[in-house]
Design an enzyme around this catalytic site. Structure first.
Site, PDB file in Angstrom:
ATOM      1  N   SER A 151       0.832  -1.185   0.000  1.00 55.38           N
ATOM      2  CA  SER A 151       0.000   0.000   0.000  1.00 55.38           C
ATOM      3  C   SER A 151       0.882   1.256   0.000  1.00 55.38           C
ATOM      4  O   SER A 151       1.739   1.394  -0.880  1.00 55.38           O
ATOM      5  CB  SER A 151      -0.950  -0.031   1.201  1.00 55.38           C
ATOM      6  N   ASP A 318      -8.643  -6.422  -4.935  1.00 55.35           N
ATOM      7  CA  ASP A 318      -8.246  -5.094  -4.466  1.00 55.35           C
ATOM      8  C   ASP A 318      -8.789  -4.052  -5.440  1.00 55.35           C
ATOM      9  O   ASP A 318      -8.326  -3.933  -6.562  1.00 55.35           O
ATOM     10  CB  ASP A 318      -6.721  -5.016  -4.397  1.00 55.35           C
ATOM     11  N   HIS A 351      -7.927  -5.152  -0.555  1.00 50.17           N
ATOM     12  CA  HIS A 351      -6.639  -4.465  -0.415  1.00 50.17           C
ATOM     13  C   HIS A 351      -5.860  -4.945   0.806  1.00 50.17           C
ATOM     14  O   HIS A 351      -4.644  -5.038   0.773  1.00 50.17           O
ATOM     15  CB  HIS A 351      -6.883  -2.955  -0.330  1.00 50.17           C
TER      16      HIS A 351
END
Length: 375
Positions: A151, A318, A351
């Protein structure tokens, strides 16, 4: 090396600086809170930097001092794990702008003796990476065997490759992107407005009162947390099931399990994170665009990284940073002539899969790092 006070858990350093920031300001001094695991080889060749996500911290594999929970990536870091202190010298630093000991809006401004609050300069992902480079200089680490992150951590990894390619042998970017989209920025703006609409935010000067804008920060966390999950995962885990009741209340209590879950996520978050830091870090993520300085051509950002090995990982559920974002980075690396491996993994977790139990991710990272060590 084990007797060196620079190394170990719960460490911090105050560096004189100044650190020149992308926004034009100069930050001095620069405080960095960090942890290290394992021992640095005599040639310094086994150092791995782990870069954390938005609300993460330096406690990657140690007990969190506020929550008492295990480190946020113990699935990846530890004895017998892909990133192993028996083989690697592991560094994880709290990013600039955060609230677990590194310079940020909650730290003391030496010019006033009070917390910076909103007088702290706006920062970028590259500013965070520059601060990490200063830390590595302090630790005596010239070149990293690898930088690894998911991320926002993946953004830092990519920024490392663009800014300090000669200091980075391998880069692992997981569930990440090379720039924030309009949708990404939109979700962050909702969160920022929730914080700033809370009367207790008080223009950011809430530290002296000891009464932070908890309600606004909780709403910001709730909105963001939805983006970390997948629809399939939410449906499987919660569906439309009611929370501790047999019928709808015909009121505005948490009738549904998903409502109760999000409220819990928001309430628990405010105990460990600072509202102003949330504003600053989300703004840094929104400003992130590696191609911007290269005429919109992402390959230009990686022209100096031809000797850096890259591993890109995405997840099929995601939707925050979908696989297309990773593919765009892979295409840019191919165009720049940099060696890159890429895999899309299947996971129901959206995610957040990079933080959860996805054995295939461990195998990918382990294989990639070991291949680099065998070179």
């Amino acid at each position: 090396m084990t007797d060196d006070s620079r190394f170990g858990l719960a460490r911090s350093v105050t560096l004189a600086g100044p650190l020149r920031l992308d926004g034009g300001a100069r930050l001095a001094p620069v405080e960095i809170a960090y942890e290290t695991y394992g021992s640095l080889d005599a040639d310094g060749g086994n150092a791995i930097l782990i870069c954390h996500a938005l609300t993460g911290d330096q406690h990657v594999a140690s007990t969190h001092p506020i929550t008492g929970k295990p480190g946020w990536w113990t699935r990846m870091v530890g004895a017998g794990k892909p990133i192993d202190p028996a083989r690697h010298f592991i560094i994880c630093a709290n990013v600039l702008g955060s609230c677990l000991g590194s310079s940020g809006p909650g730290t003391i401004d030496p010019a006033t003796g009070a917390p910076y609050a909103m007088r702290f300069p706006v920062i970028t992902i590259r500013d965070m990476v520059r601060a990490q480079a200063m830390l590595l200089d302090h630790l005596g680490v010239g070149t990293l065997a690898a930088a690894v992150g998911g991320s926002m951590g993946g953004m830092q990894v990519l920024q490392w490759a663009a800014t300090y390619p000669d200091r980075l042998r391998s880069a692992v970017a997981i569930a990440s992107t090379a720039r924030h989209s309009a949708q990404n920025i939109a979700f962050h703006e909702v969160g920022r407005q929730a914080i700033m609409a809370d009367p207790k935010w008080a223009g950011g000067d809430y530290y002296a009162a000891g009464d932070p804008p908890a309600a606004g920060l909780a709403v910001a966390r709730m909105a963001a947390h939805i983006t970390y999950l997948s629809e399939a995962g939410l449906t499987e885990k919660f569906g439309r099931r009611l929370q501790a009741r047999d019928a709808k209340s015909f009121g505005f209590d948490a009738d549904f399990q998903i409502e109760s879950y999000l409220r819990h996520q928001g309430i628990s978050f405010v105990d460990r994170f600072d509202a102003n830091s949330y504003l600053y870090i989300t703004r840094a993520m929104d400003y992130f665009d590696l191609a911007e300085e290269h005429g919109g051509l992402l390959a230009g950002a990686f022209q100096g990284a031809k000797r850096t090995r890259f591993c890109l990982v995405s997840f099929d559920t995601d939707w925050l940073y979908p696989t297309a974002e990773s593919r765009a980075i892979v295409h840019a690396l191919n165009a720049a002539g940099a060696p890159v491996s890429f895999v899309e993994l299947s996971s129901p977790f959206g995610h957040d899969a990079f933080l959860l139990d996805v054995p295939e991710l461990n195998r990918v990272v382990d294989g990639f790092l070991r291949a680099g060590e065998d070179r």
